[in-house]
Write a protein that holds these residues in place. Structure first.
Motif, short mmCIF file in Angstrom:
data_model
loop_
_atom_site.label_atom_id
_atom_site.label_comp_id
_atom_site.label_asym_id
_atom_site.label_seq_id
_atom_site.Cartn_x
_atom_site.Cartn_y
_atom_site.Cartn_z
N ILE A 33 -15.66 -9.68 -3.02
CA ILE A 33 -16.24 -10.69 -2.12
C ILE A 33 -15.67 -10.53 -0.71
N GLY A 34 -14.38 -10.24 -0.60
CA GLY A 34 -13.79 -10.04 0.71
C GLY A 34 -14.37 -8.85 1.43
N ALA A 35 -14.60 -7.74 0.70
CA ALA A 35 -15.21 -6.56 1.30
C ALA A 35 -16.64 -6.85 1.74
N TYR A 36 -17.36 -7.63 0.95
CA TYR A 36 -18.74 -7.99 1.31
C TYR A 36 -18.77 -8.84 2.57
N ILE A 37 -17.86 -9.80 2.68
CA ILE A 37 -17.79 -10.65 3.88
C ILE A 37 -17.42 -9.83 5.10
N LEU A 38 -16.48 -8.90 4.95
CA LEU A 38 -16.07 -8.06 6.08
C LEU A 38 -17.23 -7.19 6.56
N LEU A 39 -17.98 -6.60 5.63
CA LEU A 39 -19.11 -5.77 6.01
C LEU A 39 -20.20 -6.60 6.70
N ALA A 40 -20.46 -7.80 6.17
CA ALA A 40 -21.45 -8.66 6.80
C ALA A 40 -21.02 -9.07 8.21
N ILE A 44 -9.08 -4.93 3.21
CA ILE A 44 -8.35 -3.71 3.58
C ILE A 44 -8.55 -2.69 2.46
N GLY A 45 -9.43 -1.76 2.68
CA GLY A 45 -9.56 -0.64 1.77
C GLY A 45 -10.19 -0.96 0.43
N ALA A 46 -11.17 -1.85 0.36
CA ALA A 46 -11.86 -2.14 -0.89
C ALA A 46 -13.34 -1.86 -0.71
N GLU A 47 -13.93 -1.17 -1.68
CA GLU A 47 -15.37 -0.89 -1.62
C GLU A 47 -16.18 -2.06 -2.14
N TYR A 48 -15.71 -2.68 -3.21
CA TYR A 48 -16.39 -3.82 -3.80
C TYR A 48 -15.44 -5.01 -3.85
N ILE A 58 -3.52 2.76 -2.11
CA ILE A 58 -4.61 1.98 -1.56
C ILE A 58 -5.50 1.38 -2.65
N GLY A 59 -5.23 1.69 -3.90
CA GLY A 59 -6.08 1.26 -5.00
C GLY A 59 -5.85 -0.19 -5.41
N GLU A 60 -6.13 -0.47 -6.69
CA GLU A 60 -6.09 -1.84 -7.19
C GLU A 60 -4.67 -2.39 -7.26
N GLU A 61 -3.70 -1.51 -7.45
CA GLU A 61 -2.33 -1.99 -7.68
C GLU A 61 -1.80 -2.78 -6.49
N ILE A 92 0.84 -1.20 0.00
CA ILE A 92 0.00 0.00 0.00
C ILE A 92 0.88 1.25 0.00
N ILE A 93 1.99 1.20 0.74
CA ILE A 93 2.92 2.34 0.73
C ILE A 93 3.53 2.52 -0.65
#
Length: 277
Positions: free
Chosen positions: A232-239, A226-230, A146-149, A141-142
């Motif tokens: 599967i991992g972001a969906y599981i974290l939000l749930a 970590i820092g993703a809006e969309y 924080i994006g896709e890269e 990330i550094i």
């Protein structure tokens, strides 16, 4: 010969067992297809799970019933959110896995074929492979933001090393007698690599692809948390943060289906490329 001796020989011949055909034993431990066994076992487990939820043995907060999970999945499909999450995850997965696999394939072949590359690559891989790749995500990330890269770099870095090990090991385990035979027939170095080394190492390489694909899915989920809006991992974290266990299990089920799809595709590739066996 006396009549008594002839009689004894005839009796012995009559008592001899009848020859029976020997069953064919040359199958080479080939597995028999039993497609329904896995489906039946899965349905039985689902039935026991549903029964335990309906009878109160399993609390809804601890583990929701399969019907509740299916309803959460249906709502995800109807709302269209599944395509946003799945599309983002597939993009990251394909970019990271293909990049790491291609680099690992090239580096592994170099380590297996050239002594100089082997002397430099093998100790480096042995030193870096045990490092948990998700621990390097803050560093990525550094470096990349924080994006896709940073997410793609985590997946790429995690799939690179098992691919190198699988390719290098597959090349190194090719029968040397076959290589010597090719040399004795005057084949060029490139022909030996193309006709002997690569086909001989292909089973190990494809097995390495299976392992790297599984690692890629694991790293995908961790990176998306970590820092993703969309994704599967972001969906599981939000749930999980909302204590919506039905949605959480639905997300895990999507990952399971994704893993099954990848395994099926790699199985088709194995049957195609290894049909000579």
């Amino acid at each position: 010969m006396s009549d008594e001796a002839l009689a004894e020989r005839g009796a012995a011949g009559a008592a001899a067992p009848v020859a029976r055909p020997v069953p064919f034993r040359g199958g080479g431990f080939a597995p028999r297809p039993m497609r329904l066994v896995g489906l039946v076992l899965f349905l039985v487990l689902l039935g026991l799970w549903e029964l335990g939820s309906r009878t109160g043995w399993i609390g809804p907060l601890v583990l929701p019933a399969p019907t509740a999970v299916f309803e959460a999945f249906r709502q995800l499909v109807v709302s269209g959110q599944i395509w946003l999450h799945l599309g983002a995850s597939l993009q990251r997965l394909l970019l990271g896995w293909f990049g790491g696999t291609l680099l690992g394939l090239l580096v592994g072949l170099a380590a297996g074929l050239f002594s100089m590359a082997r002397a430099g690559v093998v100790p480096l891989v042995a030193a870096l492979f045990p490092i948990p790749k998700i621990a390097l995500l803050p560093l990525f990330i550094i470096w990349f933001g924080i994006g896709e890269e940073s997410k793609v770099a985590t997946i790429l870095f995690g799939t690179f090393f098992p691919t190198v090990i699988a390719v290098y090991g597959g090349v190194d385990n090719v029968d040397r007698n076959l290589i010597r035979m090719g040399q004795s027939f005057g084949l060029s170095w490139l022909s030996i690599v193309r006709k002997i080394v690569l086909p001989g190492a292909l089973p190990a390489i494809l097995s390495g692809f299976r392992i790297s694909a599984a690692i890629a899915i694991i790293l995908l989920v961790a990176a998306e948390m970590i820092g993703a809006e969309y994704g599967i991992g972001a969906y599981i974290l939000l749930a999980g943060n909302l204590m919506a266990t039905d949605q959480l299990i639905a997300g895990v089920a999507i990952l399971s289906m994704l893993g099954l799809a990848v395994s099926w595709l790699l199985g088709r590739a194995e049957r195609y490329f290894l049909r000579w066996r």
